[in-house]
Design an enzyme around this catalytic site. Structure first.
Site, PDB file in Angstrom:
ATOM      1  N   ASP A   6       0.815  -1.300  -0.181  1.00 48.73           N
ATOM      2  CA  ASP A   6       0.194  -0.452  -0.086  1.00 48.73           C
ATOM      3  C   ASP A   6       0.946   1.560  -0.251  1.00 48.73           C
ATOM      4  O   ASP A   6       0.043   2.662   0.723  1.00 48.73           O
ATOM      5  CB  ASP A   6      -0.778  -0.110   1.092  1.00 48.73           C
ATOM      6  CG  ASP A   6      -2.024  -0.884   1.692  1.00 48.73           C
ATOM      7  OD1 ASP A   6      -2.079  -2.032  -0.072  1.00 48.73           O
ATOM      8  OD2 ASP A   6      -2.426  -1.900   2.142  1.00 48.73           O
ATOM      9  N   LYS A  26       1.911   2.381  -4.417  1.00 44.21           N
ATOM     10  CA  LYS A  26       2.205   1.679  -6.474  1.00 44.21           C
ATOM     11  C   LYS A  26       2.060   1.700  -7.599  1.00 44.21           C
ATOM     12  O   LYS A  26       1.909   1.848  -8.840  1.00 44.21           O
ATOM     13  CB  LYS A  26       2.485  -0.187  -5.967  1.00 44.21           C
ATOM     14  CG  LYS A  26       3.136  -0.200  -5.196  1.00 44.21           C
ATOM     15  CD  LYS A  26       3.931  -1.813  -4.916  1.00 44.21           C
ATOM     16  CE  LYS A  26       2.277  -2.824  -4.695  1.00 44.21           C
ATOM     17  NZ  LYS A  26       2.301  -2.293  -3.073  1.00 44.21           N
ATOM     18  N   GLY A  54      -4.792  -4.278  -3.922  1.00 42.71           N
ATOM     19  CA  GLY A  54      -5.645  -3.225  -4.055  1.00 42.71           C
ATOM     20  C   GLY A  54      -4.268  -2.025  -4.040  1.00 42.71           C
ATOM     21  O   GLY A  54      -3.888  -1.467  -3.698  1.00 42.71           O
ATOM     22  N   HIS A  55      -4.921  -2.072  -5.968  1.00 43.61           N
ATOM     23  CA  HIS A  55      -3.903  -0.844  -6.246  1.00 43.61           C
ATOM     24  C   HIS A  55      -4.831   0.637  -6.828  1.00 43.61           C
ATOM     25  O   HIS A  55      -5.988   0.059  -7.626  1.00 43.61           O
ATOM     26  CB  HIS A  55      -2.889  -1.054  -7.165  1.00 43.61           C
ATOM     27  CG  HIS A  55      -2.487  -2.163  -6.875  1.00 43.61           C
ATOM     28  ND1 HIS A  55      -0.960  -2.673  -7.754  1.00 43.61           N
ATOM     29  CD2 HIS A  55      -1.696  -2.865  -5.691  1.00 43.61           C
ATOM     30  CE1 HIS A  55      -0.541  -3.087  -6.807  1.00 43.61           C
ATOM     31  NE2 HIS A  55      -0.612  -3.487  -6.403  1.00 43.61           N
ATOM     32  N   GLN A  96       2.025  -6.335  -2.918  1.00 44.94           N
ATOM     33  CA  GLN A  96       2.798  -6.461  -1.531  1.00 44.94           C
ATOM     34  C   GLN A  96       3.720  -5.392  -1.731  1.00 44.94           C
ATOM     35  O   GLN A  96       3.500  -4.587  -2.246  1.00 44.94           O
ATOM     36  CB  GLN A  96       2.539  -7.563  -1.208  1.00 44.94           C
ATOM     37  CG  GLN A  96       1.855  -8.954  -1.560  1.00 44.94           C
ATOM     38  CD  GLN A  96       0.671  -8.734  -2.817  1.00 44.94           C
ATOM     39  OE1 GLN A  96       1.441  -9.490  -3.441  1.00 44.94           O
ATOM     40  NE2 GLN A  96      -0.186  -8.357  -2.624  1.00 44.94           N
TER      41      GLN A  96
HETATM   42  P1  GDP Z   1      -0.719   0.480  -3.749  1.00 43.52           P
HETATM   43  O1  GDP Z   1      -1.390  -1.132  -2.787  1.00 43.52           O
HETATM   44  O2  GDP Z   1       0.567  -0.186  -3.525  1.00 43.52           O
HETATM   45  O3  GDP Z   1      -1.030   0.746  -4.793  1.00 43.52           O
HETATM   46  O4  GDP Z   1      -1.559   1.647  -3.003  1.00 43.52           O
HETATM   47  P2  GDP Z   1      -3.007   2.017  -2.523  1.00 43.52           P
HETATM   48  O5  GDP Z   1      -3.771   1.672  -3.821  1.00 43.52           O
HETATM   49  O6  GDP Z   1      -3.377   0.083  -1.320  1.00 43.52           O
HETATM   50  O7  GDP Z   1      -2.641   2.713  -0.907  1.00 43.52           O
HETATM   51  C1  GDP Z   1      -2.124   4.310  -1.789  1.00 43.52           C
HETATM   52  C2  GDP Z   1      -3.226   5.126  -1.029  1.00 43.52           C
HETATM   53  O8  GDP Z   1      -2.701   6.476  -1.120  1.00 43.52           O
HETATM   54  C3  GDP Z   1      -4.512   5.018  -2.308  1.00 43.52           C
HETATM   55  O9  GDP Z   1      -6.022   4.715  -1.474  1.00 43.52           O
HETATM   56  C4  GDP Z   1      -4.455   6.399  -3.144  1.00 43.52           C
HETATM   57  O10 GDP Z   1      -5.017   7.204  -3.456  1.00 43.52           O
HETATM   58  C5  GDP Z   1      -2.976   7.480  -1.883  1.00 43.52           C
HETATM   59  N1  GDP Z   1      -2.238   7.881  -2.601  1.00 43.52           N
HETATM   60  C6  GDP Z   1      -1.582   7.221  -3.495  1.00 43.52           C
HETATM   61  N2  GDP Z   1      -0.446   8.424  -3.616  1.00 43.52           N
HETATM   62  C7  GDP Z   1      -0.379  10.061  -2.162  1.00 43.52           C
HETATM   63  C8  GDP Z   1      -0.132  10.438  -1.414  1.00 43.52           C
HETATM   64  O11 GDP Z   1       0.676  11.440  -2.135  1.00 43.52           O
HETATM   65  N3  GDP Z   1      -0.847  11.526  -1.450  1.00 43.52           N
HETATM   66  C9  GDP Z   1      -2.052  10.823  -0.167  1.00 43.52           C
HETATM   67  N4  GDP Z   1      -2.953  11.715   0.489  1.00 43.52           N
HETATM   68  N5  GDP Z   1      -2.352   9.876  -0.598  1.00 43.52           N
HETATM   69  C10 GDP Z   1      -1.989   9.223  -1.973  1.00 43.52           C
HETATM   70  P1  IMO Z   2      -0.763  -4.304  -1.834  1.00 40.57           P
HETATM   71  O1  IMO Z   2      -0.385  -5.026  -2.901  1.00 40.57           O
HETATM   72  C1  IMO Z   2      -1.111  -4.969   1.949  1.00 40.57           C
HETATM   73  C2  IMO Z   2      -1.366  -8.663   4.090  1.00 40.57           C
HETATM   74  C3  IMO Z   2      -1.904  -9.494   4.620  1.00 40.57           C
HETATM   75  C4  IMO Z   2      -1.312 -10.021   5.362  1.00 40.57           C
HETATM   76  C5  IMO Z   2      -0.527 -10.855   4.804  1.00 40.57           C
HETATM   77  C6  IMO Z   2      -0.974 -12.056   3.600  1.00 40.57           C
HETATM   78  O2  IMO Z   2      -2.028  -3.520  -2.153  1.00 40.57           O
HETATM   79  O3  IMO Z   2       0.784  -3.109  -1.637  1.00 40.57           O
HETATM   80  P2  IMO Z   2      -2.532 -12.962   2.302  1.00 40.57           P
HETATM   81  O4  IMO Z   2      -3.784 -12.969   2.136  1.00 40.57           O
HETATM   82  O5  IMO Z   2      -1.298 -12.208   1.195  1.00 40.57           O
HETATM   83  O6  IMO Z   2      -1.675 -14.231   1.792  1.00 40.57           O
HETATM   84  O7  IMO Z   2      -2.561 -12.500   3.455  1.00 40.57           O
HETATM   85  O8  IMO Z   2      -0.076 -10.263   3.711  1.00 40.57           O
HETATM   86  N1  IMO Z   2      -1.069  -8.012   2.109  1.00 40.57           N
HETATM   87  C7  IMO Z   2      -1.332  -6.859   1.815  1.00 40.57           C
HETATM   88  N2  IMO Z   2      -0.699  -5.741   2.968  1.00 40.57           N
HETATM   89  N3  IMO Z   2      -0.578  -4.330   0.958  1.00 40.57           N
HETATM   90  C8  IMO Z   2      -0.864  -5.758  -0.323  1.00 40.57           C
HETATM   91  O9  IMO Z   2      -1.409  -5.604  -1.382  1.00 40.57           O
HETATM   92  C9  IMO Z   2      -0.883  -7.059   0.440  1.00 40.57           C
HETATM   93  N4  IMO Z   2      -1.368  -8.200  -0.223  1.00 40.57           N
HETATM   94  C10 IMO Z   2      -1.252  -8.643   1.328  1.00 40.57           C
HETATM   95  O10 IMO Z   2      -2.300  -8.289   5.383  1.00 40.57           O
HETATM   96  O11 IMO Z   2      -0.569  -9.283   6.515  1.00 40.57           O
HETATM   97 MG    MG Z   3      -2.640  -1.544  -1.774  1.00 44.25          MG
END
Ligand code: GDP
Ligand code: IMO
Ligand code: MG
Length: 442
Positions: free
Chosen positions: A13, A16, A40-41, A224
């Protein structure tokens, strides 16, 4: 510069999705290489907010080819749901999308095994996403997995399913007193999925290598983060795949000599969802503030993310493990208004100062973080697009992040939107140079 891997440097999270969306503009192909619908991207652009689980974040560009590589585990039901949701929002998914013939499938029994195993672990549970990821990868390694290509061969699919269920139903009943699955029901369900997905299933490794030979730029989208990697993460509190950069090769069938850049994405602080140690975790109002301002709730499960200060040990380890050549720092704006900021520079355990990531999870769980304090900034950074406009304290903070990470910062994100970004150097557009000292560059 041609082929680039984007990787998370923390526990997922990191943002990416946003960074891949920006870089995809200059790429021809975007490929996911590991993980599954546990990811979840999030991408926020003029067309709205999109959360991708299996489909690469490059799908929003009509002209790009998007692939799910062999290293991914595919839940066909959730893939179809994601495709439907995207198509309903006007996103085109046709001859621009392919699924590796070799990608393993997630079957309903994988989720049932995971649920039962997590429940039986009690307080030692991993806190998985419940998507069947671990059991599907376990079957792959045990050589009893069912692959996307098997959907195209119904008799083979049925035979494998029969063999697997004969054992798994017994296992579920005897060990967990959980209900089993009927072969015919699962078979019919998956043949329905096959109908919908058959045109997308291809030998993506051959396609990718041909694209590379023709000079096309490939962006490998990691899911991840490094510390959830099955080898280098905080084992056993990890996911079941190679989330580090090495996974880009084994998860797509592209050799390491074809990869030019590895970009790590790091939040300006630390978060984690699920169980496992977080040395810099803040169980106080400061942590609560980061969670609130950063909207730190999982994009897949909605669970609250644990928050803490930036951890230099964690990110430097990611620099080494992945061979990072470039860093993107996200969510700088979330630190706006913090009076002072802490950066972790070491871990103290039993009187010993650790400057590198300990392999022993007990050390990580019991250690005390050693901090350096820096002043915060009061003026907002949200939406700033040029480095010069950042408050001086924010620049100082980024310089320290860069030093601790031992990797040059090429991008700084100051908000969730595509436009909320400072691009110091776009590694897909610029010629490669040796990493230089950060300050001189600016
Ligand atoms: P990922 O799994 O690495 O793609 O990240 P996620 O999408 O799960 O989580 C990142 C969250 O932060 C999302 O809700 C993005 O919209 C938000 N986000 C990304 N970059 C920024 C930033 O620079 N500032 C803020 N406030 N939110 C951001
Ligand atoms: P993105 O791509 C954050 C964590 C789960 C748990 C561990 C194992 O959005 O960054 P799993 O279901 O993969 O066997 O769970 O990994 N986990 C993540 N945490 N972002 C993710 O994906 C994750 N995918 C798995 O919370 O701790
Ligand atoms: Mg994510």
């Amino acid at each position: 510069m041609a082929n680039l891997v984007v990787i998370g440097t923390q526990w997922g999270d990191e943002g990416k999705g946003k960074i891949v969306d920006i870089l995809a503009h200059d790429a021809d192909v975007v490929v996911r290489f590991q993980g599954g619908s546990n990811a979840g991207h999030t991408v926020v652009n003029d067309r709205g907010t999109f959360v991708f689980h299996l489909i690469p974040s490059g799908i929003l560009y009509r002209s790009k080819v998007n692939m799910i590589g062999n290293g991914v585990v595919v839940d066909p039901g959730s893939l179809i749901e994601e495709m439907d949701q995207l198509q309903a929002k006007g996103v085109q998914i046709g001859r621009n999308f392919f699924i590796s013939h070799r990608a393993h499938l997630i079957l309903p029994y994988h989720k049932a095994i995971e649920k039962a195993a997590e429940q039986s672990k009690g307080s030692r549970r991993i806190g998985t996403t419940g998507r069947g990821i671990g059991p599907s990868y376990a079957d792959k390694m045990a050589r009893i997995g069912i692959r996307a290509g098997d959907l195209l061969n119904p008799p083979l699919f049925r035979r494998k399913l029969e063999e697997n269920l004969a054992e798994i139903n017994l296992f579920l009943d005897r060990l967990y007193r959980a209900e089993g699955f009927q072969v015919e029901k699962v078979f019919q369900q998956y043949m329905g999925y096959a109908d919908r997905l058959k045109d997308y299933i291809a030998d993506t490794s051959i396609m990718l290598n041909k694209a590379i030979d023709r000079g096309r730029k490939v962006l490998f989208e990691g899911a991840q983060g490094t510390h959830l990697d099955v080898d280098f993460g905080t084992y056993p509190y990890v996911t079941s795949s190679s989330a580090a950069a090495g996974g880009a090769c084994t998860g797509t069938g592209v050799g390491p000599t074809k990869i030019d850049v590895v970009m790590g994405v790091t939040k300006a602080y630390t978060t984690r969802v699920g169980s496992g140690p977080v040395p810099t975790e803040l169980n106080d109002a400061v942590g609560g503030g980061l969670q609130e301002r950063g909207k730190e709730f999982g994009a897949t499960t909605g669970r609250a993310r644990r928050c803490g200060w930036f951890d230099g040990i964690l990110v430097r380890y990611a620099t080494k493990i992945n061979g990072l050549s470039s860093l993107a720092v996200t969510k700088l704006d979330v630190l706006d208004g913090c009076k002072e900021l802490m950066l972790c520079t070491g871990y103290r355990h039993n009187g010993i100062l650790h400057k590198d990531m300990p392999a022993d999870i007990q050390v990580l769980s019991d250690c005390e973080p050693v901090y350096q304090k820096l002043p915060g900034w009061t003026t907002p950074t949200t939406g700033i697009t040029t480095y010069k406009k950042l408050p001086v304290e924010a620049k100082r903070y980024l310089d320290r992040v860069e030093e601790l990470a031992e990797c040059r910062i090429d991008m700084v994100s100051t908000g969730s939107k595509r436009s909320h970004t400072i691009i110091l150097r776009n590694p897909l557009a610029a010629p490669r140079r040796r990493p230089a000292a950060g300050r001189a560059r600016r």
